[in-house]
Structures are given as structure tokens and as C-alpha cells.
Write an enzyme that holds these catalytic residues in place. Structure first.
Site, PDB file in Angstrom:
ATOM      1  N   ASP A 112      -7.028   4.196  -4.553  1.00 11.66           N
ATOM      2  CA  ASP A 112      -7.693   4.061  -3.251  1.00 11.66           C
ATOM      3  C   ASP A 112      -8.323   5.437  -3.007  1.00 11.66           C
ATOM      4  OD1 ASP A 112      -7.822   2.057  -0.793  1.00 11.66           O
ATOM      5  OD2 ASP A 112      -7.455   4.010   0.095  1.00 11.66           O
ATOM      6  N   LYS A 126       0.868  -1.182   0.000  1.00 13.67           N
ATOM      7  CA  LYS A 126       0.000   0.000   0.000  1.00 13.67           C
ATOM      8  C   LYS A 126       0.896   1.221   0.000  1.00 13.67           C
ATOM      9  CE  LYS A 126      -4.445   0.937   0.155  1.00 13.67           C
ATOM     10  NZ  LYS A 126      -5.558   0.106  -0.299  1.00 13.67           N
TER      11      LYS A 126
HETATM   12  P1  NDP Z   1     -12.952   7.616  -2.988  1.00 10.61           P
HETATM   13  O1  NDP Z   1     -11.885   8.609  -2.809  1.00 10.61           O
HETATM   14  O2  NDP Z   1     -13.494   7.365  -4.351  1.00 10.61           O
HETATM   15  O3  NDP Z   1     -14.185   7.953  -2.040  1.00 10.61           O
HETATM   16  C1  NDP Z   1     -14.021   8.042  -0.675  1.00 10.61           C
HETATM   17  C2  NDP Z   1     -15.336   8.467  -0.045  1.00 10.61           C
HETATM   18  O4  NDP Z   1     -15.238   8.347   1.365  1.00 10.61           O
HETATM   19  C3  NDP Z   1     -15.696   9.912  -0.331  1.00 10.61           C
HETATM   20  O5  NDP Z   1     -17.086  10.038  -0.336  1.00 10.61           O
HETATM   21  C4  NDP Z   1     -15.060  10.634   0.859  1.00 10.61           C
HETATM   22  O6  NDP Z   1     -15.658  11.876   1.168  1.00 10.61           O
HETATM   23  C5  NDP Z   1     -15.339   9.648   1.979  1.00 10.61           C
HETATM   24  N1  NDP Z   1     -14.300   9.792   3.006  1.00 10.61           N
HETATM   25  C6  NDP Z   1     -12.971   9.580   2.862  1.00 10.61           C
HETATM   26  N2  NDP Z   1     -12.327   9.836   4.011  1.00 10.61           N
HETATM   27  C7  NDP Z   1     -13.269  10.226   4.886  1.00 10.61           C
HETATM   28  C8  NDP Z   1     -13.232  10.605   6.237  1.00 10.61           C
HETATM   29  N3  NDP Z   1     -12.081  10.646   6.912  1.00 10.61           N
HETATM   30  N4  NDP Z   1     -14.420  10.921   6.834  1.00 10.61           N
HETATM   31  C9  NDP Z   1     -15.583  10.887   6.141  1.00 10.61           C
HETATM   32  N5  NDP Z   1     -15.680  10.521   4.849  1.00 10.61           N
HETATM   33  C10 NDP Z   1     -14.543  10.195   4.242  1.00 10.61           C
HETATM   34  O7  NDP Z   1     -12.378   6.259  -2.361  1.00 10.61           O
HETATM   35  P2  NDP Z   1     -12.874   4.761  -2.592  1.00 10.61           P
HETATM   36  O8  NDP Z   1     -14.329   4.724  -2.794  1.00 10.61           O
HETATM   37  O9  NDP Z   1     -11.980   4.138  -3.593  1.00 10.61           O
HETATM   38  O10 NDP Z   1     -12.495   4.108  -1.176  1.00 10.61           O
HETATM   39  C11 NDP Z   1     -13.421   4.024  -0.101  1.00 10.61           C
HETATM   40  C12 NDP Z   1     -12.969   2.931   0.854  1.00 10.61           C
HETATM   41  O11 NDP Z   1     -12.922   1.680   0.162  1.00 10.61           O
HETATM   42  C13 NDP Z   1     -11.572   3.101   1.458  1.00 10.61           C
HETATM   43  O12 NDP Z   1     -11.569   2.548   2.758  1.00 10.61           O
HETATM   44  C14 NDP Z   1     -10.694   2.250   0.557  1.00 10.61           C
HETATM   45  O13 NDP Z   1      -9.524   1.831   1.212  1.00 10.61           O
HETATM   46  C15 NDP Z   1     -11.639   1.077   0.302  1.00 10.61           C
HETATM   47  N6  NDP Z   1     -11.361   0.253  -0.867  1.00 10.61           N
HETATM   48  C16 NDP Z   1     -11.253   0.815  -2.110  1.00 10.61           C
HETATM   49  C17 NDP Z   1     -11.028   0.004  -3.207  1.00 10.61           C
HETATM   50  C18 NDP Z   1     -10.994   0.543  -4.582  1.00 10.61           C
HETATM   51  O14 NDP Z   1     -10.879  -0.260  -5.513  1.00 10.61           O
HETATM   52  N7  NDP Z   1     -11.106   1.824  -4.806  1.00 10.61           N
HETATM   53  C19 NDP Z   1     -10.837  -1.450  -3.052  1.00 10.61           C
HETATM   54  C20 NDP Z   1     -11.058  -1.931  -1.714  1.00 10.61           C
HETATM   55  C21 NDP Z   1     -11.295  -1.090  -0.669  1.00 10.61           C
HETATM   56  P3  NDP Z   1     -14.855  13.234   0.843  1.00 10.61           P
HETATM   57  O15 NDP Z   1     -14.901  13.334  -0.638  1.00 10.61           O
HETATM   58  O16 NDP Z   1     -15.599  14.301   1.559  1.00 10.61           O
HETATM   59  O17 NDP Z   1     -13.454  13.043   1.376  1.00 10.61           O
HETATM   60  O1  2IT Z   2      -7.903  -1.672  -0.793  1.00  8.29           O
HETATM   61  C1  2IT Z   2      -7.831  -2.169  -1.934  1.00  8.29           C
HETATM   62  O2  2IT Z   2      -7.970  -3.378  -2.120  1.00  8.29           O
HETATM   63  C2  2IT Z   2      -7.620  -1.258  -3.067  1.00  8.29           C
HETATM   64  N1  2IT Z   2      -7.559  -0.045  -2.875  1.00  8.29           N
HETATM   65  C3  2IT Z   2      -7.440  -1.821  -4.450  1.00  8.29           C
HETATM   66  C4  2IT Z   2      -6.034  -2.296  -4.672  1.00  8.29           C
HETATM   67  C5  2IT Z   2      -5.704  -2.707  -6.075  1.00  8.29           C
HETATM   68  O3  2IT Z   2      -4.518  -3.014  -6.282  1.00  8.29           O
HETATM   69  O4  2IT Z   2      -6.569  -2.745  -6.946  1.00  8.29           O
END
Ligand code: NDP
Ligand code: 2IT
Length: 445
Positions: free
Chosen positions: A166, A126
Site C-alpha cells: 500500500d 490491513k
Molecule cells: P505509493 O506509496 O506508491 O504512492 C502514494 C502517492 O500518494 C505518492 O505520490 C505520495 O506522495 C502521495 N501521498 C501519500 N500520502 C499523501 C498525503 N498525505 N498527502 C499528499 N500526497 C500523499 O502508494 P499507492 O500508489 O500504492 O497508493 C495510493 C492510494 O491507492 C492509497 O490510498 C492506497 O491505499 C490505494 N490503493 C493502493 C493499492 C495498491 O495496489 N498499491 C490498491 C488499492 C488502493 P509522497 O511520495 O510525497 O508521500
Molecule cells: O487497498 C488495497 O486494496 C491494497 N492496498 C491492495 C491489497 C492487496 O492485498 O493486494
């Protein structure tokens, strides 16, 4: 050899001071594995757990860049290369002001087990930065990404370490990062996943985490003879994971009623339908606006600085960030009749809240199982890049569904007793075995 879990955790805390999120992630895994390790002492004798909690390599670097006013800005960049026993390091990059070593070590540690569960050959890693893309122009984001990659490119490569997105890293950032890697290395290669479709990306990758989380949840519901049909679903976040979780819930006949961002959450009791979701996607992905606008546009409530868990729902899909459901919120979910919580985000549920949910027989799907669909399709993007082919949307969606069902089966295999399933234990043991056996095979390295 350690006498107890607290003995082991004390040593982890001493070696990794000031890293509460990392301790939290290690504690959960250790609690799940302890009995299994005692029954299989060869892992303890080879000190596999001690080795697993020690990242193979961590890189921390300065990221200087110029803002639109021509001023110098400095951020800190990181890549934690946690474990490569079963494949090249693989895991996302997070750009958010809260990013620090503790958060990236917790995420990298989780990723090792998650990637193992996908059954694809990927190690865990990461990275990211405390850079905040919010409020920055496209030029500033590009300037930052180019500087970040100028250093990161020394440490990554398609058979070494393959980052992805992420929080705060989406298609725009992956594009700028890839462009700089290609320019410096003079190689067009699958060094990042989450690429756009016309230059090496995979169909279904944007959808994969959200869809995968819903497919996994559906498997959990099936064990109780239930489905998404007619269910009210609370979702947090409004980014990549939340958007596509909502889309798949709608597809399967469920009704998403909440979304959130760091400003608060919206509650739409009529349900977020495809048309309203299209508005959210344009708002968040193109205009980069606040979710509050949804409430104004569709005439529903916006609860400032609050999280959605006080809303009555049948299923909750926390999909924003870590530690976003505390024990009070878990109690509210339980008393409101929520029967299932599946983590779209990484570690969104605090440990006490997990215990409460499990004790009340609420189905609980931990992130390393429930959100593994994203990295799984990243693994499939790597395969397509290596073979220089592109699979169809249908093929990839089918593979994703197969992988989520297989992860669910692995959880059942290692987490079932007395008709109940402890998905946390199941996911941790199943994820552990493959990595631990590979480490044993490869000697003390
Ligand atoms: P994005 O940046 O696309 O979206 C994140 C969302 O969460 C936004 O709505 C953001 O709001 C909100 N957010 C982030 N930090 C905070 C905080 N501290 N308090 C309140 N709201 C918050 O990220 P993803 O959708 O990609 O990721 C979301 C989660 O999923 C994370 O935990 C990530 O690690 C996990 N994840 C993502 C994967 C992926 O493929 N993208 C895969 C597996 C897990 P704002 O815009 O106001 O910050
Ligand atoms: O938390 C996760 O699994 C991710 N942000 C996706 C990682 C990836 O390599 O696609």
C-alpha cells in the site's frame, strides 16, 4: 435493535473513540445499507452489521530497529484482521508517518467489501506502521522490515492472512519482508503478494490497481455512451496507482495532465505521454525523488502544496490518499465540467464532496469498486502460488478486465434507479451480501 442510522453510529463512536476515519467509512456503508437491511431484517436480527464493524482481531506491536548511525529507533506496527468469513484476511501494509489505528481500521473495513466484490475468496485486513521510508537508506528500510516481520510472522500465513503493499510499501519492502518470513519460518510460500516475478510474483500485479481503475471508469463512461478517447484526465499521486492509471489512460487515447505528491502537483497541459511517464517511473521508483522535478524537466507548472482539482478536466482519478477532495474542490470539478470521478485511492473523497458529485449527476466510482483491481490480481497471485504455475500477461489482463466489468455490473444491479446509478450504494450492498450470508452460514463466531 437500532432505531436510526445515528443511533447505530453513536454506538460505533462510543466503542471506537478518537477514530474519525473509521467512523467515516462505517457511516458511508451504513447509510447505503440501511433501507436494504430494513427490507431484509434477518441480517439485523443476527446483528450482522454490529459484527461487521468489530474486527476479528487487532495486533499492535513494538518495532525496534537500528538506523545507519547505530542509534535505536522505535516504531509501532499493526495488523487489523477484520473479517475472514469468505477467505483468509487479505489487504495491504501501509508505511507512512500518519498511520494509526483509525486509518488502518477504515482501510481494513473497506477491504472486506472490496474483496467481496472481486468474487475471489478473500477476507479483509490491513496493517502497517508509522515508519516513514522517505529519506531512509535501503539498509535502514531492510532493518525496519526485518524487525516488523519478526513479530508479524506469528500472525500471518498463506491460509491465514496474506498482506501486500500500500502507501510506502512497494517491491523493495515486499522483498525484505518476504526474505525475513522465509528465514524465520523456513517456508517458501505465498504469504505476501506483490512479490517480484522471479520468486513467485504475478504478471500485471504492479499495473493492476491503476489499470483496473481505468477499466472500471471506462465501464462507467460507457453507460453514457462515452469513452476515454480525447478526454483530459486529472490524476493525483505519482506512486504505484497513479503511474499505471496514467499509463492506461494514455493507452485508451486519453490525456493525463496532472500528477502530485505531498509537495504539490504538476500541470502539463500538453499531456503526460509514455516517454514523460517513463521519466516519472524512474524518478519515483528508482531515485525516489519529488514530482517537482517533472516541472523543471518538461517546462510546465508545479503548484506547491496544492492538489490538482482546480485544473479543468473531463475525468478525475484521485490516486494518492484519503480525504484529498473536499467539497470546495468537488464544486470546482463540477463547474469545470468534470463528468466522472473514480477513486484509485481509498476514500479520497470527503463525504460532503461525494454528495455534491452525486447530486450533480457526475459519475462517481467509490474506491472499494474502482480500485479493487489490485487486490483482485493479488488473489490471482495467490491462486498461481497455490498451483505453482504462472499465467501469461494476456491471460491476467483479460481476467482483470473481466473482474472490473463484473464489479461494475454488481454496482448496476444494486445501485440503479430511474436511469441513474448510485455506485456507492451498489458497491456497498453487493459487497455486503456475500460476506453477510457467509457469516449467517457459519453461525455466531
Ligand atoms: P505509493 O506509496 O506508491 O504512492 C502514494 C502517492 O500518494 C505518492 O505520490 C505520495 O506522495 C502521495 N501521498 C501519500 N500520502 C499523501 C498525503 N498525505 N498527502 C499528499 N500526497 C500523499 O502508494 P499507492 O500508489 O500504492 O497508493 C495510493 C492510494 O491507492 C492509497 O490510498 C492506497 O491505499 C490505494 N490503493 C493502493 C493499492 C495498491 O495496489 N498499491 C490498491 C488499492 C488502493 P509522497 O511520495 O510525497 O508521500
Ligand atoms: O487497498 C488495497 O486494496 C491494497 N492496498 C491492495 C491489497 C492487496 O492485498 O493486494
Amino acid at each position: 435493535m437500532y432505531r436510526s442510522i445515528s443511533d447505530f453510529m453513536n454506538s460505533v463512536a462510543t466503542r471506537n473513540t478518537g477514530e474519525p476515519e473509521f467512523h467515516q467509512a462505517v457511516q458511508e456503508v451504513t447509510e447505503s445499507l440501511w433501507e436494504y437491511l430494513k427490507k431484509n431484517p434477518h441480517y439485523l436480527e443476527a446483528r450482522i452489521l454490529d459484527r461487521l464493524v468489530e474486527p476479528e482481531r487487532m495486533v499492535i506491536f513494538r518495532v525496534p530497529w537500528l538506523n545507519d548511525l547505530g542509534e535505536v529507533e522505535i516504531n509501532r506496527g499493526y495488523r487489523v484482521e477484520f473479517n475472514s468469513a469468505i477467505g483468509p484476511y487479505k489487504g495491504g501494509l501501509r508505511f507512512h508517518p500518519s498511520v494509526n489505528l483509525s486509518i488502518l481500521k477504515f482501510l481494513g473495513f473497506e477491504q472486506v467489501f472490496k474483496n467481496s466484490l472481486t468474487s475471489l475468496p478473500m477476507g479483509g485486513g490491513k496493517g502497517g506502521s508509522d515508519f516513514d521510508p522517505k529519506g531512509k537508506s535501503d539498509n535502514e528500510v531492510m532493518s525496519f522490515c526485518q524487525s516488523f516481520m519478526t513479530e508479524l510472522q506469528r500472525h500471518i500465513g498463506p491460509v491465514t492472512d496474506v498482506p501486500a503493499g500500500d502507501i510506502g510499501v512497494g517491491a523493495r519492502e515486499i522483498g525484505f519482508l518476504f526474505g525475513q518470513y522465509k528465514r524465520i519460518r523456513n517456508e517458501f510460500t505465498g504469504v505476501l503478494t506483490g512479490k517480484a516475478l522471479n520468486w513467485g510474483g504475478s504478471l500485471i500485479r504492479p499495473e493492476a490497481t491503476g489499470y483496473g481503475c481505468v477499466y472500471f471508469t471506462e465501464e462507467m463512461l460507457k453507460t453514457k455512451g462515452e469513452s476515454f478517447d480525447g478526454k483530459t484526465v486529472a490524476i493525483s499521486g505519482s506512486g504505484n496507482v497513479a503511474q499505471f492509471a496514467a499509463e492506461k489512460v494514455i493507452d485508451l487515447g486519453g490525456k493525463p495532465v496532472t500528477l502530485s505528491d505531498s509537495g504539490g502537483f504538476i500541470h502539463d497541459p500538453d499531456g503526460i505521454n509514455q516517454e514523460k511517464l517513463a521519466f516519472v517511473m524512474e524518478l519515483k521508483n528508482v531515485r525516489r525523488g519529488r514530482i517537482e522535478e517533472y516541472a523543471k524537466k518538461f517546462g510546465c507548472d508545479h503548484h506547491e502544496r496544492k492538489r490538482p482539482w482546480l485544473v479543468k478536466c473531463d475525468v478525475a482519478l484521485p490516486s494518492a490518499t484519503q480525504n484529498e477532495i473536499n467539497s470546495e474542490e468537488a464544486k470546482t470539478l463540477i463547474s469545470n465540467g468534470c463528468g466522472c470521478v473514480a477513486e484509485g485511492a481509498n476514500m479520497p473523497t470527503e463525504p460532503d464532496a461525494v454528495t455534491l458529485l452525486q447530486e450533480s449527476n457526475t459519475l462517481f466510482g467509490p474506491g472499494k469498486a474502482a480500485n479493487a483491481g489490485g487486490v483482485a490480481v493479488s488473489g490471482l497471485e495467490m491462486s498461481q502460488n497455490a498451483m505453482r504455475i504462472q499465467w501469461s500477461r494476456e491471460e491476467l489482463d483479460e481476467k482483470l478486465q473481466g473482474i472490473m466489468a463484473s464489479i461494475h455490473n454488481q454496482c448496476l444491479r444494486h445501485g440503479s434507479d430511474d436511469g441513474n446509478v448510485d455506485y456507492v450504494r451498489g458497491a456497498n450492498i453487493a459487497g455486503f451480501i456475500k460476506v453477510a450470508d457467509a457469516m449467517l452460514d457459519q453461525g455466531v463466531v
